[in-house]
Motif scaffolding. Structure first.
Motif, PDB file in Angstrom:
ATOM      1  N   ASP A  30       0.837  -1.205   0.000  1.00 60.80           N
ATOM      2  CA  ASP A  30       0.000   0.000   0.000  1.00 60.80           C
ATOM      3  C   ASP A  30       0.869   1.251   0.000  1.00 60.80           C
ATOM      4  OD1 ASP A  30      -2.728  -0.815  -0.057  1.00 60.80           O
ATOM      5  OD2 ASP A  30      -2.519  -1.572   1.978  1.00 60.80           O
ATOM      6  N   LEU A  87      -7.642 -14.933  -2.110  1.00 58.05           N
ATOM      7  CA  LEU A  87      -8.148 -14.145  -3.241  1.00 58.05           C
ATOM      8  C   LEU A  87      -7.551 -12.741  -3.279  1.00 58.05           C
ATOM      9  CD1 LEU A  87     -11.927 -15.162  -3.090  1.00 58.05           C
ATOM     10  CD2 LEU A  87     -10.127 -16.103  -4.536  1.00 58.05           C
ATOM     11  N   GLY A 100      -1.025  -6.726   9.302  1.00 56.54           N
ATOM     12  CA  GLY A 100      -0.931  -5.404   9.929  1.00 56.54           C
ATOM     13  C   GLY A 100      -1.115  -4.299   8.898  1.00 56.54           C
ATOM     14  N   ILE A 154       0.754  -1.992  15.510  1.00 55.12           N
ATOM     15  CA  ILE A 154      -0.108  -3.166  15.563  1.00 55.12           C
ATOM     16  C   ILE A 154       0.831  -4.351  15.787  1.00 55.12           C
ATOM     17  CG2 ILE A 154      -1.766  -4.587  14.301  1.00 55.12           C
ATOM     18  CD1 ILE A 154      -2.145  -1.961  12.501  1.00 55.12           C
TER      19      ILE A 154
HETATM   20  C1  FAD Z   1      -1.698  -4.824  -7.093  1.00 55.37           C
HETATM   21  C2  FAD Z   1      -2.320  -4.785  -5.731  1.00 55.37           C
HETATM   22  C3  FAD Z   1      -3.418  -5.603  -5.463  1.00 55.37           C
HETATM   23  C4  FAD Z   1      -4.020  -5.590  -4.195  1.00 55.37           C
HETATM   24  N1  FAD Z   1      -5.094  -6.408  -3.955  1.00 55.37           N
HETATM   25  C5  FAD Z   1      -5.689  -6.401  -2.744  1.00 55.37           C
HETATM   26  C6  FAD Z   1      -6.817  -7.240  -2.469  1.00 55.37           C
HETATM   27  O1  FAD Z   1      -7.296  -8.010  -3.331  1.00 55.37           O
HETATM   28  N2  FAD Z   1      -7.376  -7.193  -1.227  1.00 55.37           N
HETATM   29  C7  FAD Z   1      -6.887  -6.360  -0.251  1.00 55.37           C
HETATM   30  O2  FAD Z   1      -7.431  -6.363   0.861  1.00 55.37           O
HETATM   31  N3  FAD Z   1      -5.805  -5.567  -0.479  1.00 55.37           N
HETATM   32  C8  FAD Z   1      -5.211  -5.562  -1.690  1.00 55.37           C
HETATM   33  N4  FAD Z   1      -4.127  -4.740  -1.925  1.00 55.37           N
HETATM   34  C9  FAD Z   1      -3.677  -3.837  -0.876  1.00 55.37           C
HETATM   35  C10 FAD Z   1      -2.497  -4.345  -0.019  1.00 55.37           C
HETATM   36  O3  FAD Z   1      -1.763  -5.350  -0.670  1.00 55.37           O
HETATM   37  C11 FAD Z   1      -2.983  -4.875   1.329  1.00 55.37           C
HETATM   38  O4  FAD Z   1      -3.726  -3.880   2.008  1.00 55.37           O
HETATM   39  C12 FAD Z   1      -1.843  -5.369   2.215  1.00 55.37           C
HETATM   40  O5  FAD Z   1      -2.356  -6.109   3.283  1.00 55.37           O
HETATM   41  C13 FAD Z   1      -1.002  -4.232   2.790  1.00 55.37           C
HETATM   42  O6  FAD Z   1      -0.011  -4.803   3.586  1.00 55.37           O
HETATM   43  P1  FAD Z   1       1.506  -4.290   3.544  1.00 55.37           P
HETATM   44  O7  FAD Z   1       2.246  -5.074   4.549  1.00 55.37           O
HETATM   45  O8  FAD Z   1       2.016  -4.315   2.170  1.00 55.37           O
HETATM   46  O9  FAD Z   1       1.269  -2.778   4.024  1.00 55.37           O
HETATM   47  P2  FAD Z   1       2.231  -1.523   3.963  1.00 55.37           P
HETATM   48  O10 FAD Z   1       2.128  -0.890   2.622  1.00 55.37           O
HETATM   49  O11 FAD Z   1       3.584  -1.849   4.480  1.00 55.37           O
HETATM   50  O12 FAD Z   1       1.485  -0.606   5.055  1.00 55.37           O
HETATM   51  C14 FAD Z   1       0.144  -0.185   4.879  1.00 55.37           C
HETATM   52  C15 FAD Z   1      -0.234   0.773   6.021  1.00 55.37           C
HETATM   53  O13 FAD Z   1      -0.258   0.097   7.263  1.00 55.37           O
HETATM   54  C16 FAD Z   1       0.647   0.685   8.178  1.00 55.37           C
HETATM   55  N5  FAD Z   1       1.232  -0.421   8.948  1.00 55.37           N
HETATM   56  C17 FAD Z   1       1.768  -1.564   8.434  1.00 55.37           C
HETATM   57  N6  FAD Z   1       2.118  -2.387   9.445  1.00 55.37           N
HETATM   58  C18 FAD Z   1       1.830  -1.745  10.609  1.00 55.37           C
HETATM   59  C19 FAD Z   1       1.982  -2.075  11.994  1.00 55.37           C
HETATM   60  N7  FAD Z   1       2.482  -3.246  12.399  1.00 55.37           N
HETATM   61  N8  FAD Z   1       1.561  -1.174  12.913  1.00 55.37           N
HETATM   62  C20 FAD Z   1       1.033   0.030  12.533  1.00 55.37           C
HETATM   63  N9  FAD Z   1       0.858   0.383  11.248  1.00 55.37           N
HETATM   64  C21 FAD Z   1       1.261  -0.492  10.293  1.00 55.37           C
HETATM   65  C22 FAD Z   1       1.635   1.452   7.329  1.00 55.37           C
HETATM   66  O14 FAD Z   1       2.210   2.538   8.032  1.00 55.37           O
HETATM   67  C23 FAD Z   1       0.750   1.916   6.190  1.00 55.37           C
HETATM   68  O15 FAD Z   1       0.031   3.060   6.569  1.00 55.37           O
HETATM   69  C24 FAD Z   1      -3.503  -4.740  -3.174  1.00 55.37           C
HETATM   70  C25 FAD Z   1      -2.383  -3.938  -3.439  1.00 55.37           C
HETATM   71  C26 FAD Z   1      -1.792  -3.954  -4.703  1.00 55.37           C
HETATM   72  C27 FAD Z   1      -0.586  -3.082  -4.966  1.00 55.37           C
END
Ligand code: FAD
Ligand code: FES
Lengths: 224, 128
Positions: A30, A87, A100, A154
């Motif tokens: 994200d 999914l 998280g 988190i």
């Molecule tokens: C191509 C694409 C497809 C996607 N498809 C989906 C889908 O089908 N379904 C879906 O739900 N999502 C989808 N997503 C969104 C994303 O992949 C998810 O929301 C994913 O779970 C984010 O996790 P991350 O670890 O990559 O988050 P990050 O990008 O690392 O963080 C996201 C946010 O959470 C905060 N954060 C992370 N960890 C913590 C922690 N431990 N404590 C406090 N804050 C924290 C960060 O500061 C940031 O604000 C997609 C994204 C992309 C790019």
């Protein structure tokens, strides 16, 4: 350090969090899309306390930096959660994306968060002051609104170990992979009554991402 | 820290899948990875993969069945196929489709790419 701080323990991460304006970074799926200018990240993936899946009598504890791929492979993660996270996005997104991050992003389309609502999950938050446990419904207050205090991370998602065996889950998106959820439904049934169900309604065709306060509706004990 | 060179910048939101790298034996979209997150990790991009025997098999299979048209999606398809075969050397068609999912192709209609991965798995028997 390149564009942030790499914490190797939870204590170190919490110190960095209070002493800098670093943004927690788990999988980046994200954050990198947001592409915030001049940001410094606090990299969480090497923190053992956030990377484990453990069980106690009541709950499966999923570390905040556990990826979807890791959870799918873990025998303790409830089937309902696995069905939903299988999914998510694509293999590469599931390899990086974390629990998280899914809730931390505060998105109204987060697929694991719907299951957390349907399961009455708890979120464990940690700061230098210690840990606190909140119901997911009290933590996720609406689109982009979380009850996350400054200096807090988190730590874990707590899913009930029992009572999620009978469920129904549907996700409707624009295509099979890389499909952001338009509408999804998760219901958990216990014995002869529907004990709880989460229903999320989005309005993709109106050009708006959903009505924040109505995105997640909890239909509790509707057939008692 | 090893040299890191990414395949392509891909689309900003990583919805195309062509900006792909393999990181610690799992497939990642390089446009979704901050450089600081991979400090100390081994990163394989298409450039590095091209030096391998497995790539030679994959390259021939893609060429033999005409699985490349404009070529935009090909780097992502190749690395996704490599990640799949390294975990599952003999995938069936459903597994191949699942393994490549997230890589959008606007030219081939996908079937030729599926055949290329099947052919690579057959001809590279023992390499994965
Ligand atoms: C191509 C694409 C497809 C996607 N498809 C989906 C889908 O089908 N379904 C879906 O739900 N999502 C989808 N997503 C969104 C994303 O992949 C998810 O929301 C994913 O779970 C984010 O996790 P991350 O670890 O990559 O988050 P990050 O990008 O690392 O963080 C996201 C946010 O959470 C905060 N954060 C992370 N960890 C913590 C922690 N431990 N404590 C406090 N804050 C924290 C960060 O500061 C940031 O604000 C997609 C994204 C992309 C790019
Ligand atoms: S060959 Fe053109 S996008 Fe796949």
């Amino acid at each position: 350090m390149v564009n942030g701080y790499a914490a190797e323990s939870l204590q170190q991460a919490l110190d960095i969090l209070v002493n800098t304006d670093a943004v927690p970074y788990a999988g980046g799926t994200d954050l990198m899309v947001e592409n915030r200018p001049d940001v410094k990240y606090l990299f969480l993936k090497k923190i053992p306390e956030l990377r484990a899946i453990t069980v106690d009598e009541q709950y499966v504890h999923i570390g905040a930096a556990v990826t979807f791929t890791e959870a799918i492979a873990n025998p303790d993660v409830p089937k309902l959660m696995k069905e939903a996270i299988t999914l998510i996005g694509s293999p590469a997104i599931r390899n990086a994306g974390t629990f998280g991050g899914n809730i931390g992003n505060g998105s109204d389309k987060a697929d694991s968060v719907l299951i957390e609502f349907a399961a009455d999950a708890k979120i464990c938050l940690v700061s230098q002051a210690g840990e606190r446990l909140v119901d997911v419904a009290h933590f996720y207050l609406g689109r982009k609104k979380l009850d996350l205090h400054p200096g807090e991370l988190i730590k874990e998602i707590l899913l009930p170990r029992y009572g999620l065996e009978q469920y129904t889950y549907q996700k409707v998106g624009g295509r099979k992979a890389l499909a952001i959820t338009f509408v999804s439904f998760a219901g958990v049934f216990q014995y002869f009554k529907c004990a709880m169900a989460g229903l999320r309604i989005l309005r993709p065709h109106l050009g708006q991402p959903g009505t924040p306060s109505r995105d997640i509706r909890i239909l509790k004990r509707c057939f008692l | 820290m090893p040299d890191i060179s990414f395949v392509l910048n891909g689309k900003e939101t990583s919805y195309a899948g062509s900006a792909t790298e393999r990181l610690l034996d799992v497939l990642h979209n390089s446009c979704c990875v901050a450089i600081g997150a991979v400090v100390g990790s081994c990163v394989v991009t298409l450039e590095g993969y091209r030096e391998t025997e497995r790539y030679a098999v994959m390259d021939k299979a893609f060429a033999d069945v005409s699985a490349v048209q404009c070529g935009f999606c090909t780097p992502g398809m190749i690395l996704a196929a490599e990640a799949l075969l390294s975990k599952n050397p003999h995938p069936d068609e459903t597994e191949i489709r699942e393994g490549l999912s997230g890589n959008l192709c606007r030219c081939t209609g996908y079937n030729a790419i599926i055949r290329a991965v099947q052919k690579a798995a057959e001809e590279g028997n023992g390499l994965w």
